[in-house]
Design an enzyme around this catalytic site. Structure first.
Site, PDB file in Angstrom:
ATOM      1  N   ARG A   1      -0.529  -9.055  13.219  1.00 20.97           N
ATOM      2  CA  ARG A   1      -1.087  -8.107  12.241  1.00 20.97           C
ATOM      3  C   ARG A   1      -1.902  -8.831  11.174  1.00 20.97           C
ATOM      4  O   ARG A   1      -2.958  -8.350  10.760  1.00 20.97           O
ATOM      5  CB  ARG A   1       0.034  -7.294  11.600  1.00 20.97           C
ATOM      6  CG  ARG A   1       0.585  -6.239  12.549  1.00 20.97           C
ATOM      7  CD  ARG A   1       1.958  -5.790  12.122  1.00 20.97           C
ATOM      8  NE  ARG A   1       1.946  -5.063  10.874  1.00 20.97           N
ATOM      9  CZ  ARG A   1       3.022  -4.901  10.107  1.00 20.97           C
ATOM     10  NH1 ARG A   1       4.166  -5.436  10.451  1.00 20.97           N
ATOM     11  NH2 ARG A   1       2.933  -4.197   8.996  1.00 20.97           N
TER      12      ARG A   1
ATOM     13  N   ARG B   1      11.517  -5.999   5.031  1.00 21.78           N
ATOM     14  CA  ARG B   1      11.391  -4.540   4.890  1.00 21.78           C
ATOM     15  C   ARG B   1      12.367  -3.815   5.816  1.00 21.78           C
ATOM     16  O   ARG B   1      12.546  -4.189   6.967  1.00 21.78           O
ATOM     17  CB  ARG B   1       9.973  -4.089   5.211  1.00 21.78           C
ATOM     18  CG  ARG B   1       9.871  -2.551   5.237  1.00 21.78           C
ATOM     19  CD  ARG B   1       8.478  -2.052   5.280  1.00 21.78           C
ATOM     20  NE  ARG B   1       7.682  -2.656   6.324  1.00 21.78           N
ATOM     21  CZ  ARG B   1       6.374  -2.545   6.403  1.00 21.78           C
ATOM     22  NH1 ARG B   1       5.724  -1.860   5.490  1.00 21.78           N
ATOM     23  NH2 ARG B   1       5.715  -3.120   7.387  1.00 21.78           N
TER      24      ARG B   1
ATOM     25  N   LYS C   1       0.842  -1.216   0.000  1.00 24.73           N
ATOM     26  CA  LYS C   1       0.000   0.000   0.000  1.00 24.73           C
ATOM     27  C   LYS C   1       0.871   1.258   0.000  1.00 24.73           C
ATOM     28  O   LYS C   1       0.644   2.173  -0.784  1.00 24.73           O
ATOM     29  CB  LYS C   1      -0.924   0.024   1.243  1.00 24.73           C
ATOM     30  CG  LYS C   1      -1.860  -1.154   1.352  1.00 24.73           C
ATOM     31  CD  LYS C   1      -2.785  -1.041   2.554  1.00 24.73           C
ATOM     32  CE  LYS C   1      -2.090  -1.083   3.893  1.00 24.73           C
ATOM     33  NZ  LYS C   1      -1.403  -2.366   4.182  1.00 24.73           N
TER      34      LYS C   1
ATOM     35  N   ARG D   1      11.201  -1.864  11.254  1.00 28.52           N
ATOM     36  CA  ARG D   1      10.057  -1.404  12.046  1.00 28.52           C
ATOM     37  C   ARG D   1       9.830  -2.350  13.221  1.00 28.52           C
ATOM     38  O   ARG D   1       9.961  -3.562  13.076  1.00 28.52           O
ATOM     39  CB  ARG D   1       8.804  -1.351  11.169  1.00 28.52           C
ATOM     40  CG  ARG D   1       8.540   0.029  10.614  1.00 28.52           C
ATOM     41  CD  ARG D   1       7.443   0.071   9.602  1.00 28.52           C
ATOM     42  NE  ARG D   1       6.166  -0.537   9.980  1.00 28.52           N
ATOM     43  CZ  ARG D   1       5.080  -0.480   9.247  1.00 28.52           C
ATOM     44  NH1 ARG D   1       5.100   0.180   8.097  1.00 28.52           N
ATOM     45  NH2 ARG D   1       3.968  -1.054   9.634  1.00 28.52           N
TER      46      ARG D   1
ATOM     47  N   ARG E   1      -9.832   0.756   8.418  1.00 29.18           N
ATOM     48  CA  ARG E   1      -9.378  -0.596   8.713  1.00 29.18           C
ATOM     49  C   ARG E   1     -10.427  -1.401   9.455  1.00 29.18           C
ATOM     50  O   ARG E   1     -10.200  -2.565   9.769  1.00 29.18           O
ATOM     51  CB  ARG E   1      -8.159  -0.499   9.609  1.00 29.18           C
ATOM     52  CG  ARG E   1      -6.867  -0.821   8.961  1.00 29.18           C
ATOM     53  CD  ARG E   1      -5.808  -0.559  10.010  1.00 29.18           C
ATOM     54  NE  ARG E   1      -4.642  -1.300   9.811  1.00 29.18           N
ATOM     55  CZ  ARG E   1      -3.566  -0.822   9.194  1.00 29.18           C
ATOM     56  NH1 ARG E   1      -3.576   0.379   8.693  1.00 29.18           N
ATOM     57  NH2 ARG E   1      -2.508  -1.566   9.083  1.00 29.18           N
TER      58      ARG E   1
HETATM   59  P1  AP5 Z   1       4.881  -1.544   1.904  1.00 30.81           P
HETATM   60  O1  AP5 Z   1       4.614  -0.698   0.694  1.00 30.81           O
HETATM   61  O2  AP5 Z   1       5.579  -0.912   3.073  1.00 30.81           O
HETATM   62  O3  AP5 Z   1       3.532  -2.308   2.342  1.00 30.81           O
HETATM   63  P2  AP5 Z   1       2.260  -1.791   3.148  1.00 30.81           P
HETATM   64  O4  AP5 Z   1       1.069  -2.475   2.551  1.00 30.81           O
HETATM   65  O5  AP5 Z   1       2.254  -0.304   3.191  1.00 30.81           O
HETATM   66  O6  AP5 Z   1       2.588  -2.456   4.533  1.00 30.81           O
HETATM   67  P3  AP5 Z   1       2.484  -1.880   5.988  1.00 30.81           P
HETATM   68  O7  AP5 Z   1       3.156  -2.926   6.845  1.00 30.81           O
HETATM   69  O8  AP5 Z   1       3.006  -0.492   6.096  1.00 30.81           O
HETATM   70  O9  AP5 Z   1       0.992  -1.907   6.215  1.00 30.81           O
HETATM   71  P4  AP5 Z   1       0.297  -1.993   7.514  1.00 30.81           P
HETATM   72  O10 AP5 Z   1      -1.084  -1.818   7.044  1.00 30.81           O
HETATM   73  O11 AP5 Z   1       0.549  -3.194   8.350  1.00 30.81           O
HETATM   74  O12 AP5 Z   1       0.991  -0.835   8.378  1.00 30.81           O
HETATM   75  P5  AP5 Z   1       0.570   0.661   8.688  1.00 30.81           P
HETATM   76  O13 AP5 Z   1       1.799   1.465   8.653  1.00 30.81           O
HETATM   77  O14 AP5 Z   1      -0.607   1.097   7.906  1.00 30.81           O
HETATM   78  O15 AP5 Z   1       5.737  -2.810   1.402  1.00 30.81           O
HETATM   79  C1  AP5 Z   1       6.165  -3.802   2.322  1.00 30.81           C
HETATM   80  C2  AP5 Z   1       7.547  -4.343   1.865  1.00 30.81           C
HETATM   81  O16 AP5 Z   1       7.402  -5.005   0.613  1.00 30.81           O
HETATM   82  C3  AP5 Z   1       8.618  -3.272   1.649  1.00 30.81           C
HETATM   83  O17 AP5 Z   1       9.865  -3.770   2.022  1.00 30.81           O
HETATM   84  C4  AP5 Z   1       8.579  -3.013   0.142  1.00 30.81           C
HETATM   85  O18 AP5 Z   1       9.839  -2.573  -0.347  1.00 30.81           O
HETATM   86  C5  AP5 Z   1       8.211  -4.391  -0.388  1.00 30.81           C
HETATM   87  N1  AP5 Z   1       7.393  -4.333  -1.602  1.00 30.81           N
HETATM   88  C6  AP5 Z   1       6.390  -3.461  -1.883  1.00 30.81           C
HETATM   89  N2  AP5 Z   1       5.841  -3.736  -3.083  1.00 30.81           N
HETATM   90  C7  AP5 Z   1       6.524  -4.823  -3.550  1.00 30.81           C
HETATM   91  C8  AP5 Z   1       6.428  -5.598  -4.741  1.00 30.81           C
HETATM   92  N3  AP5 Z   1       5.526  -5.323  -5.682  1.00 30.81           N
HETATM   93  N4  AP5 Z   1       7.271  -6.655  -4.887  1.00 30.81           N
HETATM   94  C9  AP5 Z   1       8.185  -6.957  -3.925  1.00 30.81           C
HETATM   95  N5  AP5 Z   1       8.339  -6.252  -2.792  1.00 30.81           N
HETATM   96  C10 AP5 Z   1       7.509  -5.202  -2.608  1.00 30.81           C
HETATM   97  O19 AP5 Z   1       0.057   0.502  10.213  1.00 30.81           O
HETATM   98  C11 AP5 Z   1       0.937   0.160  11.248  1.00 30.81           C
HETATM   99  C12 AP5 Z   1       0.171   0.081  12.566  1.00 30.81           C
HETATM  100  O20 AP5 Z   1      -0.431   1.359  12.861  1.00 30.81           O
HETATM  101  C13 AP5 Z   1      -1.008  -0.910  12.588  1.00 30.81           C
HETATM  102  O21 AP5 Z   1      -0.603  -2.224  12.900  1.00 30.81           O
HETATM  103  C14 AP5 Z   1      -1.888  -0.283  13.689  1.00 30.81           C
HETATM  104  O22 AP5 Z   1      -1.402  -0.571  14.955  1.00 30.81           O
HETATM  105  C15 AP5 Z   1      -1.718   1.213  13.442  1.00 30.81           C
HETATM  106  N6  AP5 Z   1      -2.738   1.745  12.515  1.00 30.81           N
HETATM  107  C16 AP5 Z   1      -2.504   2.362  11.319  1.00 30.81           C
HETATM  108  N7  AP5 Z   1      -3.670   2.726  10.751  1.00 30.81           N
HETATM  109  C17 AP5 Z   1      -4.651   2.337  11.605  1.00 30.81           C
HETATM  110  C18 AP5 Z   1      -6.065   2.399  11.550  1.00 30.81           C
HETATM  111  N8  AP5 Z   1      -6.706   2.942  10.490  1.00 30.81           N
HETATM  112  N9  AP5 Z   1      -6.773   1.881  12.591  1.00 30.81           N
HETATM  113  C19 AP5 Z   1      -6.136   1.341  13.649  1.00 30.81           C
HETATM  114  N10 AP5 Z   1      -4.801   1.225  13.751  1.00 30.81           N
HETATM  115  C20 AP5 Z   1      -4.065   1.723  12.734  1.00 30.81           C
END
Ligand code: AP5
Length: 221
Positions: free
Chosen positions: A178, A132, A18, A167, A93
């Site tokens: 997660r 990552r 994402k 992270r 979410r």
């Molecule tokens: P990346 O692009 O970082 O993936 P992502 O989908 O953004 O993954 P996240 O782990 O950031 O999502 P998340 O939803 O768990 O975390 P968030 O920060 O929102 O890519 C991942 C890896 O893959 C990277 O190394 C990248 O280089 C690689 N990659 C990407 N595309 C690729 C491809 N095509 N091929 C190969 N490799 C690739 O949330 C974190 C925490 O915050 C949550 O757990 C929660 O506690 C809190 N939080 C955030 N939002 C909310 C909400 N709305 N409600 C409640 N809690 C929340």
């Protein structure tokens, strides 16, 4: 604001890409990329009250309570740079968050959402999350298999001297939690948005540039 605004949601499991896709898409469309995860991580790093409330949930891989993230999104979407559109990454979410988002868009008299779901197998999700690495300064996302970064090393961006780190929620235990929380609380949003005719399903497997080529027509179409 007839017709032209792009009010986008990037949906997908942890590690679906994402953040990677949202960065490219927001640059291409000239709209702000709003990641609730990034906002919360910044609050944790700065030690604000929000950060102190959120840290434990995030480290364990749990969701931060709805009322906190809904307040963040509500405030951010009312800012002037969102008037021509926005790209939400990691919000909503839960169903209550999705309902709150509908209310906010109604209040602000905005066009309907377009929701992109990035579909990636669980095996690939775990591989991406475990590999990552992020820059502590500029926030750039890397993967150890596709770049030269190493833990404790320096960000390869020429103008950045930030440290490369993992992270705290990319440890195996937190990754498992997660993915469990995603299946339980976030995956139902796929049907929620599909039933409302707002969903585009996109395969999130393959090189990031190829995925971006699949996402753009779905957003513009
Ligand atoms: P990346 O692009 O970082 O993936 P992502 O989908 O953004 O993954 P996240 O782990 O950031 O999502 P998340 O939803 O768990 O975390 P968030 O920060 O929102 O890519 C991942 C890896 O893959 C990277 O190394 C990248 O280089 C690689 N990659 C990407 N595309 C690729 C491809 N095509 N091929 C190969 N490799 C690739 O949330 C974190 C925490 O915050 C949550 O757990 C929660 O506690 C809190 N939080 C955030 N939002 C909310 C909400 N709305 N409600 C409640 N809690 C929340």
């Amino acid at each position: 604001m007839a017709g032209k605004e792009h009010n986008l949601v990037m949906l997908g499991a942890p590690g679906a890409g994402k953040g990677t896709q949202a960065k490219m898409l927001s640059e291409e469309l000239g709209i702000p990329h709003i990641s609730t995860g990034d906002i919360l991580r910044m609050a944790v790093a700065e030690g604000t009250e929000l950060g102190q409330q959120a840290k434990g949930y995030m480290d364990r891989g749990e969701l931060v309570p709805d009322e906190l993230v809904i307040a963040i999104a509500r405030e951010r979407l009312a800012e002037p740079d969102c008037e021509d559109g926005f790209l939400l990454d990691g919000f909503p979410r839960t169903v209550p968050q999705a309902e709150a988002l509908e209310e906010v868009l109604d209040e602000l008299d905005r066009e309907p959402l377009k929701v992109i779901n990035l579909d990636v197998s669980e095996e690939e999700l775990v591989r991406r999350l475990a590999g990552r690495r992020v820059c502590s300064e500029c926030g750039e996302i890397y993967h150890i298999d596709y770049s030269d970064v190493e833990d404790g090393g320096v960000c390869p961006k020429p103008e950045c001297n930030g440290e490369i780190e993992q992270r705290s929620d990319d440890r195996p235990e937190a990754i498992r939690e997660r993915l469990r929380v995603y299946a339980d609380q976030t995956e139902p949003l796929i049907d929620y948005y599909d039933e409302r005719g707002l969903l585009a399903q996109i395969s999130g497997e393959g090189p990031p540039e190829e995925i971006a080529e699949r996402v753009l027509p779905a957003v513009r179409g």
